[in-house]
Design an enzyme around this catalytic site. Sequence first.
Site, PDB file in Angstrom:
ATOM      1  N   THR A 173      38.778  45.403 -34.848  1.00 42.90           N
ATOM      2  CA  THR A 173      38.975  46.739 -34.306  1.00 42.90           C
ATOM      3  C   THR A 173      40.417  47.129 -34.376  1.00 42.90           C
ATOM      4  O   THR A 173      40.933  46.326 -33.707  1.00 42.90           O
ATOM      5  CB  THR A 173      38.233  47.104 -32.943  1.00 42.90           C
ATOM      6  OG1 THR A 173      38.931  48.299 -32.354  1.00 42.90           O
ATOM      7  CG2 THR A 173      38.606  45.701 -31.760  1.00 42.90           C
ATOM      8  N   ILE A 174      40.611  48.326 -34.887  1.00 44.31           N
ATOM      9  CA  ILE A 174      42.111  48.625 -34.577  1.00 44.31           C
ATOM     10  C   ILE A 174      42.424  48.902 -33.176  1.00 44.31           C
ATOM     11  O   ILE A 174      43.628  49.021 -32.855  1.00 44.31           O
ATOM     12  CB  ILE A 174      42.310  50.019 -35.858  1.00 44.31           C
ATOM     13  CG1 ILE A 174      41.611  50.985 -35.105  1.00 44.31           C
ATOM     14  CG2 ILE A 174      41.986  49.729 -37.070  1.00 44.31           C
ATOM     15  CD1 ILE A 174      42.250  52.460 -35.772  1.00 44.31           C
ATOM     16  N   ASP A 175      41.440  49.069 -32.386  1.00 39.33           N
ATOM     17  CA  ASP A 175      41.825  49.657 -31.060  1.00 39.33           C
ATOM     18  C   ASP A 175      42.425  48.440 -30.199  1.00 39.33           C
ATOM     19  O   ASP A 175      42.982  48.559 -29.103  1.00 39.33           O
ATOM     20  CB  ASP A 175      40.572  50.170 -30.467  1.00 39.33           C
ATOM     21  CG  ASP A 175      40.135  51.332 -30.991  1.00 39.33           C
ATOM     22  OD1 ASP A 175      40.886  52.249 -31.447  1.00 39.33           O
ATOM     23  OD2 ASP A 175      38.872  51.675 -30.725  1.00 39.33           O
TER      24      ASP A 175
ATOM     25  N   GLY B 259      43.281  55.971 -30.703  1.00 36.41           N
ATOM     26  CA  GLY B 259      42.924  55.183 -29.651  1.00 36.41           C
ATOM     27  C   GLY B 259      42.348  56.008 -28.448  1.00 36.41           C
ATOM     28  O   GLY B 259      42.980  56.624 -27.810  1.00 36.41           O
ATOM     29  N   ARG B 260      40.999  56.085 -28.101  1.00 36.56           N
ATOM     30  CA  ARG B 260      40.272  57.074 -27.248  1.00 36.56           C
ATOM     31  C   ARG B 260      40.573  56.503 -26.053  1.00 36.56           C
ATOM     32  O   ARG B 260      40.694  57.242 -24.959  1.00 36.56           O
ATOM     33  CB  ARG B 260      38.869  57.239 -27.683  1.00 36.56           C
ATOM     34  CG  ARG B 260      38.796  57.874 -28.873  1.00 36.56           C
ATOM     35  CD  ARG B 260      37.680  59.006 -29.027  1.00 36.56           C
ATOM     36  NE  ARG B 260      37.562  59.751 -30.305  1.00 36.56           N
ATOM     37  CZ  ARG B 260      36.514  59.446 -31.083  1.00 36.56           C
ATOM     38  NH1 ARG B 260      35.564  59.000 -30.712  1.00 36.56           N
ATOM     39  NH2 ARG B 260      36.623  60.009 -32.329  1.00 36.56           N
TER      40      ARG B 260
ATOM     41  N   GLU C  40      45.557  59.693 -28.827  1.00 42.91           N
ATOM     42  CA  GLU C  40      44.520  60.815 -28.809  1.00 42.91           C
ATOM     43  C   GLU C  40      43.745  60.992 -27.418  1.00 42.91           C
ATOM     44  O   GLU C  40      42.911  61.910 -27.373  1.00 42.91           O
ATOM     45  CB  GLU C  40      43.529  60.600 -29.975  1.00 42.91           C
ATOM     46  CG  GLU C  40      42.658  59.417 -30.018  1.00 42.91           C
ATOM     47  CD  GLU C  40      41.890  59.280 -31.244  1.00 42.91           C
ATOM     48  OE1 GLU C  40      41.298  60.372 -31.617  1.00 42.91           O
ATOM     49  OE2 GLU C  40      41.398  57.896 -31.473  1.00 42.91           O
TER      50      GLU C  40
ATOM     51  N   TYR D 129      42.778  59.273 -39.952  1.00 44.32           N
ATOM     52  CA  TYR D 129      41.921  57.981 -40.744  1.00 44.32           C
ATOM     53  C   TYR D 129      43.024  56.967 -41.390  1.00 44.32           C
ATOM     54  O   TYR D 129      42.652  55.956 -41.618  1.00 44.32           O
ATOM     55  CB  TYR D 129      40.690  58.385 -41.397  1.00 44.32           C
ATOM     56  CG  TYR D 129      39.667  58.857 -40.454  1.00 44.32           C
ATOM     57  CD1 TYR D 129      39.818  58.794 -39.174  1.00 44.32           C
ATOM     58  CD2 TYR D 129      38.567  59.518 -41.221  1.00 44.32           C
ATOM     59  CE1 TYR D 129      38.727  58.970 -38.188  1.00 44.32           C
ATOM     60  CE2 TYR D 129      37.368  59.653 -40.390  1.00 44.32           C
ATOM     61  CZ  TYR D 129      37.562  59.811 -38.814  1.00 44.32           C
ATOM     62  OH  TYR D 129      36.601  60.157 -38.033  1.00 44.32           O
TER      63      TYR D 129
ATOM     64  N   GLN E  16      45.513  55.883 -40.627  1.00 43.05           N
ATOM     65  CA  GLN E  16      46.087  54.587 -39.754  1.00 43.05           C
ATOM     66  C   GLN E  16      45.102  53.530 -39.928  1.00 43.05           C
ATOM     67  O   GLN E  16      45.715  52.343 -39.835  1.00 43.05           O
ATOM     68  CB  GLN E  16      45.886  55.139 -38.222  1.00 43.05           C
ATOM     69  CG  GLN E  16      46.977  56.059 -38.165  1.00 43.05           C
ATOM     70  CD  GLN E  16      46.544  56.829 -36.630  1.00 43.05           C
ATOM     71  OE1 GLN E  16      46.923  56.205 -35.527  1.00 43.05           O
ATOM     72  NE2 GLN E  16      45.902  57.578 -36.633  1.00 43.05           N
ATOM     73  N   ARG E  17      43.911  53.739 -40.266  1.00 46.25           N
ATOM     74  CA  ARG E  17      43.009  52.565 -40.321  1.00 46.25           C
ATOM     75  C   ARG E  17      42.547  52.321 -41.844  1.00 46.25           C
ATOM     76  O   ARG E  17      41.949  51.199 -42.225  1.00 46.25           O
ATOM     77  CB  ARG E  17      41.725  52.797 -39.564  1.00 46.25           C
ATOM     78  CG  ARG E  17      40.916  53.571 -39.905  1.00 46.25           C
ATOM     79  CD  ARG E  17      39.482  53.761 -39.144  1.00 46.25           C
ATOM     80  NE  ARG E  17      38.522  54.711 -39.760  1.00 46.25           N
ATOM     81  CZ  ARG E  17      37.565  55.103 -39.241  1.00 46.25           C
ATOM     82  NH1 ARG E  17      37.470  54.980 -37.771  1.00 46.25           N
ATOM     83  NH2 ARG E  17      36.549  55.672 -39.779  1.00 46.25           N
TER      84      ARG E  17
END
Lengths: 401, 401
Positions: free
Chosen positions: A137-139, A182-183, A238, A297, A299-300
């Site tokens: 996960t990028i998060d 990143g929510r 975000e 998007y 970014q990932r």
Amino acid sequence: MALKGNALIGQSGGPTQVINQTLVGIIKEARKHGEIETLYGAVHGVAGILSDNLVDLGNLSYPELDLIAKTPGAGLGSVRKKPTEEECMTILRIFQAKNIRYFFYIGGNDSAETAHIIDDFAKREGYDLVVFHVPKTIDNDLLVNDHTPGFGSAARFVAMAFMGDNQDNKSLGGIKINIVMGRHAGFLTAASVLARQREDDGPHLIYVPERDFDFDNFLQDVEDVYRRLGRVQIAISEGVQRGGQPIYSTGYKDSHGNIQLGTAGELGAFLADFVKREMGGLIFQKQLRVRADTFGYVQRSFPIQSEVDAREAYMVGKRAVEYAIVTEKSGSVAIKRLGDDPSSYASDTFITSLDSVARHTKSLSSEYISPRGNDITDEFKDYVSPLVGTLPKMGYIEGIN
Amino acid sequence: MALKGNALIGQSGGPTQVINQTLVGIIKEARKHGEIETLYGAVHGVAGILSDNLVDLGNLSYPELDLIAKTPGAGLGSVRKKPTEEECMTILRIFQAKNIRYFFYIGGNDSAETAHIIDDFAKREGYDLVVFHVPKTIDNDLLVNDHTPGFGSAARFVAMAFMGDNQDNKSLGGIKINIVMGRHAGFLTAASVLARQREDDGPHLIYVPERDFDFDNFLQDVEDVYRRLGRVQIAISEGVQRGGQPIYSTGYKDSHGNIQLGTAGELGAFLADFVKREMGGLIFQKQLRVRADTFGYVQRSFPIQSEVDAREAYMVGKRAVEYAIVTEKSGSVAIKRLGDDPSSYASDTFITSLDSVARHTKSLSSEYISPRGNDITDEFKDYVSPLVGTLPKMGYIEGIN
């Protein structure tokens, strides 16, 4: 006696720049073990299992695999889906029909949850199955893990984007707002801090969802930086929130006392509008440009990988196969950091339970956020820097502001 | 007898990834010529001249220069400003006071116009001055030139972004709209065509400002691609227009006959909304994701350079100095392509008049746009490919849609 049969791999959730490194790590390692006969790929994760859409991965050559490993996006296709009880029954029937004994599921906490559900179901039905969740996960918000594959490469993109945009902002001045993915967790936004090579480099202000956003403090921060440097570059997640609500939905009271609201997906426009309204005098007087970009998007998915991230993404795939075969028990591969010295970074993997990484997530810890909530600390820099790798060095001419 | 004195460099307009290559090309070449005594940099272009904010560039070491050349953004600062008659007088007074005899101005057609105005003014005043405009623009819209420095690197970013985003779109499906820079010319949007490595790769549809945008055709195009591939990746220029008006300002008639309008800077949200409204049935039935990203300033500032672009950007700077000293006449450096074979690309420079590149711009020629206006031709691919350089190769698993 070792569990012998076929194996299945699936990819799930938002793709990353290195999720195919993990896929290839699994494929290459699986080929070394006699316990795994045919290795299948599930097309679009559990959706592909449910529709019996599996591909045989045995024919991929090593040069093809090396190319796939470097390719962003989920090579097998991805999906956002948690199977129901009934669907678990279908999945199990297909596993039985195809003699699937090893199931590797690459994804974040939702995918760990799916793996957990399938594993539970197989156990209840008395079907011998080893399920391994493999992290992605990028998060960077998976529990138990020091960090997660996918994060380092996305963070590398974000840091490089801020470096270039800082030079652009310096060239023409004004106030520039960049919205980062990143929510719920601010890790990726925080990584923008790596863009600073000199004291006056941006991002000058960094806001993450872990702190309540304060419109008045924000305005004050922006004006302070502007007065000091004549320009401002801002990183905002975000997911910035106020009392648990997205800030565009809570709105702000403008100078006439009216509440101004925004709409989802337009956080950048909403904030640029806020700055223009509330700092109107200064902006008009100095003819300041106020601009917002939402990185999106790219970014990932932009085709660059952090070296450490690529290596670790491959490693968690490889280890998932080793762990599955040696232990014959289900689990999740996790990453730990060896030692604290950022200049001699090393990591290793270990096994954690499916349950321990499913459902819940983690946030940026408070030691990484400045007391005022508008910056990121050096502790975080030490944490993130080795994951991102060496960044390009910028050149400067003295005396230019 | 050679014109001898000091020289001044300025950068103007939107920065690029390679505008500092040009700056360094000028600096290094100027050091070789005895005609140029002190070399100054104007901080933020003509704004810096007007406020007498000049820096001496003589102290920069060669390693520093090499780093600056690789740095995006305008190292000297940039500006968007055309001097008035009165300001030209101020500029000339400063030139006289500092004995500036050579003035190099790096920028697009507006900067050529500024250079032209200053040159004219000096001639009228009888002040010996050689003014050279040096080309730069990611829009690639300068007249006379085959292409312009800055375009190749921005095009490289766009092509790579589409490549990665195509894999992302393939992973999770749905309709993805990407807005690319270019208010009047579609060159940069057209460069997205380089992202296609296989027949089913995106971008599947490409729209540029050179053709009137037709909402009905667009819907039909999107649906056709969706029916064929189960997903759609779309490249749209920020400048797409209808009868000379931005499409969000002309709006579209929705299925109830009401006109729906958008706002500037939110073209992506406007188009995503349009698709969701008008293809609602299909989108609901298939649970399609519809997303839009606006690439923004990262297109011109992300720290990557196309090799050819970097070399040519350096070359135009170097040549500007050579031309200025040899001819002692004002002009603009232009780029021509030698031969038509894209596999053996070569280019050279020549001198054109300031007037010939000032004010007006060029557009994508019609041979580069498909008859229906929703795609880019192979002729354009041949044109743009050498400027962008070799792109990363993507890996694919057969049978994944």
